[in-house]
Design a protein around this motif. Sequence first.
Motif, short mmCIF file in Angstrom:
data_model
loop_
_atom_site.label_atom_id
_atom_site.label_comp_id
_atom_site.label_asym_id
_atom_site.label_seq_id
_atom_site.Cartn_x
_atom_site.Cartn_y
_atom_site.Cartn_z
N GLY A 231 0.78 -1.23 0.00
CA GLY A 231 0.00 0.00 0.00
C GLY A 231 0.81 1.27 0.00
N HIS A 232 2.12 1.14 -0.26
CA HIS A 232 2.99 2.32 -0.29
C HIS A 232 3.83 2.29 -1.56
N PRO A 233 3.20 2.43 -2.72
CA PRO A 233 3.96 2.39 -3.97
C PRO A 233 5.01 3.50 -4.01
N VAL A 234 6.17 3.14 -4.53
CA VAL A 234 7.26 4.10 -4.62
C VAL A 234 6.95 5.09 -5.74
N PRO A 235 7.03 6.40 -5.48
CA PRO A 235 6.79 7.38 -6.54
C PRO A 235 7.70 7.14 -7.74
N GLU A 236 7.18 7.42 -8.94
CA GLU A 236 7.92 7.11 -10.15
C GLU A 236 9.28 7.80 -10.19
N ALA A 237 9.35 9.03 -9.69
CA ALA A 237 10.63 9.73 -9.70
C ALA A 237 11.66 8.99 -8.85
N SER A 238 11.24 8.45 -7.72
CA SER A 238 12.15 7.69 -6.86
C SER A 238 12.55 6.38 -7.51
N LEU A 239 11.60 5.74 -8.20
CA LEU A 239 11.92 4.50 -8.90
C LEU A 239 12.92 4.75 -10.03
N ALA A 240 12.72 5.83 -10.75
CA ALA A 240 13.65 6.17 -11.82
C ALA A 240 15.04 6.43 -11.26
N ASP A 241 15.10 7.07 -10.11
CA ASP A 241 16.39 7.33 -9.47
C ASP A 241 17.06 6.02 -9.06
N ALA A 242 16.27 5.09 -8.51
CA ALA A 242 16.83 3.79 -8.12
C ALA A 242 17.37 3.04 -9.33
N ARG A 243 16.60 3.02 -10.41
CA ARG A 243 17.06 2.34 -11.61
C ARG A 243 18.33 2.97 -12.16
N ALA A 244 18.40 4.29 -12.11
CA ALA A 244 19.60 4.99 -12.60
C ALA A 244 20.81 4.64 -11.75
N HIS A 245 20.64 4.55 -10.45
CA HIS A 245 21.76 4.25 -9.55
C HIS A 245 22.29 2.83 -9.76
N VAL A 246 21.39 1.87 -9.96
CA VAL A 246 21.85 0.48 -10.05
C VAL A 246 22.37 0.13 -11.44
N THR A 247 22.27 1.05 -12.39
CA THR A 247 22.76 0.78 -13.75
C THR A 247 23.77 1.81 -14.22
N GLN A 248 24.31 2.60 -13.30
CA GLN A 248 25.23 3.68 -13.70
C GLN A 248 26.57 3.13 -14.16
N LYS A 249 26.94 3.47 -15.36
CA LYS A 249 28.20 2.98 -15.93
C LYS A 249 29.40 3.47 -15.11
N GLY A 250 30.29 2.55 -14.80
CA GLY A 250 31.53 2.91 -14.12
C GLY A 250 31.39 3.29 -12.67
N SER A 251 30.19 3.15 -12.10
CA SER A 251 29.98 3.59 -10.72
C SER A 251 30.77 2.75 -9.73
N PRO A 252 31.52 3.38 -8.83
CA PRO A 252 32.24 2.64 -7.80
C PRO A 252 31.37 2.34 -6.59
N PHE A 253 30.10 2.73 -6.66
CA PHE A 253 29.22 2.66 -5.49
C PHE A 253 28.88 1.21 -5.13
N ALA A 254 28.83 0.96 -3.84
CA ALA A 254 28.34 -0.31 -3.32
C ALA A 254 27.69 -0.03 -1.96
N SER A 255 26.81 -0.90 -1.53
CA SER A 255 26.11 -0.69 -0.27
C SER A 255 27.04 -0.92 0.92
N SER A 256 26.65 -0.38 2.06
CA SER A 256 27.42 -0.64 3.28
C SER A 256 27.35 -2.12 3.64
N LEU A 257 26.23 -2.76 3.32
CA LEU A 257 26.12 -4.19 3.58
C LEU A 257 27.17 -4.96 2.76
N TYR A 258 27.38 -4.53 1.53
CA TYR A 258 28.42 -5.16 0.69
C TYR A 258 29.80 -4.94 1.30
N ARG A 259 30.06 -3.74 1.81
CA ARG A 259 31.36 -3.48 2.44
C ARG A 259 31.54 -4.36 3.68
#
Length: 312
Positions: A231-259
């Motif tokens: 009952g709490h759908p993620v707003p489309e702008a937030s979803l687009a941001d999430a998709r952009a972050h997980v597919t960013q070319k060359g990104s060195p980013f990883a989660s703290s859980l991964y670290r």
Amino acid sequence: MRILVVGAGATGGFFGALLARAGRDVTFLVRPVRAALLRERGLRVVGLGEQLELEPKLALAADLTAPFDLVLVTVKEAGLDGAIADLAPAVGPDTLILPVLNGIRHVDALVQRFGERAVLGGVAFVATTIDANGDIERLADLGSLIYGTRDGQPDPRLDEVHRTLSGAGFGAELSTDITTAMWSKWVFIASICAVTCLMRGTIGEVEAVPGGARFAEAVVAEAAAVAAAAGHPVPEASLADARAHVTQKGSPFASSLYRDLTGGMDVEVEQILGDLVARAAASGVPVPLLELVTMQLRVYRNRLRRTAPAAG
């Protein structure tokens, strides 16, 4: 306003240090080992070309004898039960508790102990870690808190909280729909965790292989489907941001859980992923990728616990 920051780690230490630098009345509730280090070195925030150092006001659990106005809970999943017991003397009839843990289920534990009226919803956006010296290292120019009443109703106590948190060197936003904001953050962080931990690589490394971007987008879609079913759908702008972050070319980013995972430390698998998978099952939402990474991390965590040296 008297503020108690529960934990002086990567999250609590960062926000608490900025609040203290801005002249707010901040006390850090810490364990003896962390207290000893902070008394020796001070509380330091380093990285991104700047360094903040201060002598923090510290308290151990036994030192708490009077209520605080605001309690900022920043511990990880494994430390929540102990933190609840430790901070209890700091909670009075008008105290507000602002937890910024990942996920949702910590709210139930806090409400059960302190009541609905005391517990706010909260989201923290920050990229920090504890370095080898015990200092808080900033990894990116990111730092903001979002908070609000979980039913969306106004609370006069929250007005003073908002004034106190504002203007302290980080973003401070009072939300009228904090539960949706919490779900949106949960979907984002769960997706980043799943992509990097399952593939054992940074976002850029995953994206660079054939099918990597498609896999990452599928993970986001699974997590978003759980939020929608709740009952709490993620707003489309937030979803687009999430998709952009997980597919960013060359990104060195990883989660703290991964670290934590690659560093051989314990991981927040149940808070971030296990609870999401459980809610998916309860709603009849298929999440095979999230189930796979959750199972993998549970195997890792069980192995870690079996091989850990015995205490004492």
